[in-house]
Each structure stands twice: as structure tokens, then as C-alpha cells.
Design an enzyme around this catalytic site. Structure first.
Site, PDB file in Angstrom:
ATOM      1  N   GLY A  31      -3.325 -32.714 -40.167  1.00  0.00           N
ATOM      2  CA  GLY A  31      -2.276 -32.156 -39.309  1.00  0.00           C
ATOM      3  C   GLY A  31      -2.629 -30.790 -38.753  1.00  0.00           C
ATOM      4  N   LEU A  33      -2.542 -30.110 -35.619  1.00  0.00           N
ATOM      5  CA  LEU A  33      -3.527 -30.675 -34.698  1.00  0.00           C
ATOM      6  C   LEU A  33      -3.889 -29.719 -33.566  1.00  0.00           C
ATOM      7  CD1 LEU A  33      -2.022 -34.291 -34.438  1.00  0.00           C
ATOM      8  CD2 LEU A  33      -3.802 -33.453 -35.995  1.00  0.00           C
ATOM      9  N   HIS A  37      -9.080 -32.279 -32.958  1.00  0.00           N
ATOM     10  CA  HIS A  37      -8.525 -33.559 -33.426  1.00  0.00           C
ATOM     11  C   HIS A  37      -8.300 -34.500 -32.239  1.00  0.00           C
ATOM     12  CE1 HIS A  37      -6.846 -30.683 -36.575  1.00  0.00           C
ATOM     13  NE2 HIS A  37      -7.506 -31.546 -37.321  1.00  0.00           N
ATOM     14  N   LYS A 149     -17.850 -30.865 -36.778  1.00  0.00           N
ATOM     15  CA  LYS A 149     -17.624 -29.522 -37.317  1.00  0.00           C
ATOM     16  C   LYS A 149     -17.804 -29.564 -38.837  1.00  0.00           C
ATOM     17  CE  LYS A 149     -14.342 -26.040 -38.178  1.00  0.00           C
ATOM     18  NZ  LYS A 149     -13.592 -26.544 -39.341  1.00  0.00           N
ATOM     19  N   ASP A 150     -17.311 -30.650 -39.444  1.00  0.00           N
ATOM     20  CA  ASP A 150     -17.503 -30.856 -40.883  1.00  0.00           C
ATOM     21  C   ASP A 150     -18.679 -31.813 -41.052  1.00  0.00           C
ATOM     22  OD1 ASP A 150     -14.877 -29.563 -42.074  1.00  0.00           O
ATOM     23  OD2 ASP A 150     -14.314 -30.663 -40.280  1.00  0.00           O
ATOM     24  N   GLN A 153     -19.339 -33.327 -44.446  1.00  0.00           N
ATOM     25  CA  GLN A 153     -18.290 -34.310 -44.770  1.00  0.00           C
ATOM     26  C   GLN A 153     -18.595 -35.656 -44.117  1.00  0.00           C
ATOM     27  OE1 GLN A 153     -13.880 -33.492 -44.804  1.00  0.00           O
ATOM     28  NE2 GLN A 153     -14.011 -34.379 -42.768  1.00  0.00           N
ATOM     29  N   SER A 185     -10.224 -24.689 -35.535  1.00  0.00           N
ATOM     30  CA  SER A 185      -9.910 -25.040 -36.917  1.00  0.00           C
ATOM     31  C   SER A 185      -8.455 -24.676 -37.180  1.00  0.00           C
ATOM     32  CB  SER A 185     -10.818 -24.258 -37.868  1.00  0.00           C
ATOM     33  OG  SER A 185     -10.284 -24.285 -39.175  1.00  0.00           O
ATOM     34  N   SER A 186      -7.809 -25.503 -37.980  1.00  0.00           N
ATOM     35  CA  SER A 186      -6.414 -25.201 -38.352  1.00  0.00           C
ATOM     36  C   SER A 186      -6.360 -23.890 -39.120  1.00  0.00           C
ATOM     37  CB  SER A 186      -5.848 -26.321 -39.220  1.00  0.00           C
ATOM     38  OG  SER A 186      -6.133 -27.568 -38.637  1.00  0.00           O
ATOM     39  N   ARG A 187      -7.484 -23.490 -39.721  1.00  0.00           N
ATOM     40  CA  ARG A 187      -7.508 -22.259 -40.534  1.00  0.00           C
ATOM     41  C   ARG A 187      -7.748 -21.000 -39.713  1.00  0.00           C
ATOM     42  NH1 ARG A 187     -10.018 -25.883 -44.816  1.00  0.00           N
ATOM     43  NH2 ARG A 187      -8.503 -25.870 -46.511  1.00  0.00           N
TER      44      ARG A 187
HETATM   45  P1  AMP Z   1      -8.818 -31.687 -40.722  1.00  0.00           P
HETATM   46  O1  AMP Z   1      -7.452 -31.936 -40.191  1.00  0.00           O
HETATM   47  O2  AMP Z   1      -9.257 -30.274 -40.655  1.00  0.00           O
HETATM   48  O3  AMP Z   1      -9.057 -32.352 -42.053  1.00  0.00           O
HETATM   49  O4  AMP Z   1      -9.796 -32.439 -39.727  1.00  0.00           O
HETATM   50  C1  AMP Z   1      -9.631 -33.788 -39.371  1.00  0.00           C
HETATM   51  C2  AMP Z   1     -10.816 -34.223 -38.570  1.00  0.00           C
HETATM   52  O5  AMP Z   1     -10.931 -33.412 -37.406  1.00  0.00           O
HETATM   53  C3  AMP Z   1     -12.142 -34.090 -39.333  1.00  0.00           C
HETATM   54  O6  AMP Z   1     -12.953 -35.218 -39.054  1.00  0.00           O
HETATM   55  C4  AMP Z   1     -12.719 -32.822 -38.767  1.00  0.00           C
HETATM   56  O7  AMP Z   1     -14.131 -32.789 -38.828  1.00  0.00           O
HETATM   57  C5  AMP Z   1     -12.253 -32.899 -37.324  1.00  0.00           C
HETATM   58  N1  AMP Z   1     -12.257 -31.596 -36.685  1.00  0.00           N
HETATM   59  C6  AMP Z   1     -11.696 -30.444 -37.132  1.00  0.00           C
HETATM   60  N2  AMP Z   1     -11.964 -29.420 -36.290  1.00  0.00           N
HETATM   61  C7  AMP Z   1     -12.730 -29.926 -35.297  1.00  0.00           C
HETATM   62  C8  AMP Z   1     -13.340 -29.370 -34.131  1.00  0.00           C
HETATM   63  N3  AMP Z   1     -13.225 -28.085 -33.828  1.00  0.00           N
HETATM   64  N4  AMP Z   1     -14.042 -30.199 -33.331  1.00  0.00           N
HETATM   65  C9  AMP Z   1     -14.183 -31.517 -33.631  1.00  0.00           C
HETATM   66  N5  AMP Z   1     -13.624 -32.104 -34.706  1.00  0.00           N
HETATM   67  C10 AMP Z   1     -12.914 -31.319 -35.536  1.00  0.00           C
END
Ligand code: AMP
Length: 285
Positions: A31, A33, A37, A149-150, A153, A185-187
């Protein structure tokens, strides 16, 4: 868009989609978003007729001193964004249905998970692989899309899917960045104005790494250049700078194959990650 909370209902809906001959794309998220995302959702929709997104803040992937309690929760805004992307189903499970009392099963991928982010976040990948394995079993998509980005992962998930014969195609989507090239990033919301300004050092260091690699630079010089640029930001504290094989995450010994430059940097308590694939050295060099 349907909002579904019960795992068994999602499985039924996917089965119905498949019966009708529709392929199903899946994007798992936590979330809050952003455009990163949404780019994964767009990618899922280009290859699949139906798109399912999950929002679940998975407690098992957070360490004891991490931000589980404060992680941004923006469900109303997320739903508007998902509706505008014409997502078919939002899967919104709760902790009770994901980890009911007496829950005892975890999925661990060895090797790739004890380096880079796995070194500083020891239980993190065990939580990630467990929840992603569960989500893939529940949703049963044809394709699942993860962000580069991850990068680690995504590599860990690809390995899990291969090793456990999970019938899904894993795709990855490129890193989406803010106007100043900081990876979304959400962070990022946790950063102070000054920290946010200095956060551009991650991207800058990776661009310099790419330039040195293009000019046939050595791995040690590339690493040193990254370190120097990040250290020039007074509020940045390096967690790691690693040059690795992008499949195995093992330290790169030479530049004959692809090399991933992966970095993690703290600004206060906020940990930012970024990465870039370096061009391999041609045989003439
Ligand atoms: P998260 O909500 O942070 O767990 O991320 C969900 C998905 O979105 C994961 O597959 C992340 O790698 C991807 N994601 C997060 N930030 C980015 C970004 N800046 N660019 C592309 N994908 C992202």
C-alpha cells in the site's frame, strides 16, 4: 473494482477468470501506492486480461526495531488510484487470515538471503518469501510483477518459484524515480527536507558507477567512487555498497558478466536502497 478480504474468495474468482480463458496478472504491495507500484500494475495489464493487486503490510518481514507500526497506511487514496488504473480486484487480507493462531510454516531461500539487505535485516526475506508464497498460492496468477528497486527481493522470489515449482511467471519492472531521480518509495515520506535533498546522492553515486564501468574501470574503483559520493552527503550513513552477480547475489569477482551495484543508505532511521546494472566489460578491454 472488487475488494476481497477472504483468501478463499480470491481463489474462486481466479478460477472463474481462468475458466473464461482470461490470464491473471498479480502485483503484491504494502500500500501507500505511488507511480512505482502503478507502473507494475500497467505492466501486468499489458500482458494479462485480469489484474489483481494485494495490499497487505506483512508483519513477519519487519524486524523488531523497524517501522511496522508507523508504516504509511493510505487505503482510501490507494483505492482511488487502483480504480483509475482499472484494476479488477483488490485483495485486502487481514492478519487473522494470513497468520491465524498457531501459524507455524515459513519459507526460507538460503544463499541469496544472507547478504546485502539480508545482512542488515536478518529475518526480512524469510517474511517476504513466506507471504509471497502464500499470496501466490491464494491468488494463483499466471504472472506476478515485482519492482527492480528491490532487486534482491525479486531475485529471491524467482529462486523460490523455481525451487518450489510454483506455476507462475515472475516479471520485473524498472525503477520509477521522482523528478530529482530519487527512487520512489513509501518510506521517502519519513525524510526531513534536508535528508530528502541529500538523498539524491544514491542515484548520483550509481550514475558515476555506470560511467566508470563504461570507461572500463575496475570494480574496486567503482565501489570507492560510490562510497565517496555518498559520504559527501553529511546526513548519509552507508549500510552497504556491494557489487554482485545479479542472479546469485555473490560478490562479483570481475566484469566479464553482468554486475549489479546495490546500495543501502541510512538517513537517520530511514533506510533507502537503490541499484543499477553495470554494463559488462567487452573482451577487447
Ligand atoms: P512495497 O509496497 O514497497 O512492498 O512494494 C511493492 C512492489 O512495488 C515491490 O515489487 C517493489 O519492488 C515495487 N516498487 C516499490 N518502489 C518501486 C519503484 N520506485 N519503482 C518500481 N517498483 C517499485
Amino acid at each position: 473494482m472488487l475488494v476481497i478480504k477472504k483468501p478463499e474468495e480470491i481463489s474462486e474468482l481466479t478460477a472463474e477468470f481462468k475458466k473464461l480463458g482470461h490470464s491473471v496478472g498479480f502485483v503484491p504491495t504494502m500500500g501507500a501506492l505511488h507511480a512505482g507500484h502503478l507502473s507494475l500494475i500497467k505492466q501486468a495489464k499489458t500482458n494479462c486480461e485480469k489484474c489483481i493487486v494485494s495490499i497487505y503490510i506483512n508483519p513477519t518481514q519487519f524486524g523488531p526495531d523497524e517501522d511496522l507500526e508507523t508504516y504509511p497506511r493510505k487505503l482510501a487514496k490507494d483505492i482511488v488510484l487502483l480504480e483509475s488504473e482499472e484494476v479488477d480486484i483488490l485483495f485486502l487480507p487481514d492478519n487473522e487470515s494470513m497468520y491465524p493462531e498457531g501459524y507455524n510454516t515459513f519459507v526460507t531461500v538460503s544463499g541469496l538471503t544472507n547478504v546485502l539487505c539480508g545482512k542488515s535485516r536478518p529475518e526480512h526475506f524469510k517474511g517476504v518469501t513466506t507471504i509471497v508464497c502464500k499470496l501466490l498460492n491464494i491468488v494463483q496468477p499466471d504472472t506476478a510483477v515485482f519492482g527492480e528497486k528491490d532487486f534482491q527481493q525479486a531475485a529471491v522470489i524467482k529462486k523460490m518459484v523455481k525451487d518450489l515449482n510454483i506455476p507462475v511467471i515472475i516479471e520485473t519492472g524498472s525503477i520509477i524515480r521522482e523528478a530529482d531521480n530519487v527512487a520512489m518509495s513509501s518510506r521517502n515520506k519519513y525524510l526531513s527536507t534536508e535528508e530528502r535533498k541529500q538523498a539524491v546522492c544514491l542515484y548520483k553515486s550509481l550514475q558515476t558507477a555506470k560511467k566508470i564501468a563504461e570507461d572500463s574501470g575496475k570494480l574496486a574503483d567503482i565501489k570507492e567512487a560510490i562510497r565517496k559520493i555518498i559520504n559527501s552527503a553529511p546526513l548519509a550513513n552507508i549500510d552497504y555498497i556491494e557489487l554482485v552477480d545479479p542472479c546469485t547475489m555473490k560478490t562479483a569477482e570481475n566484469r566479464h558478466g553482468d554486475v549489479l551495484a546495490a546500495i543501502a543508505v541510512f538517513f537517520g532511521k530511514t533506510r533507502l536502497i537503490d541499484n543499477i546494472l553495470l554494463p559488462r566489460q567487452s573482451h577487447q578491454e
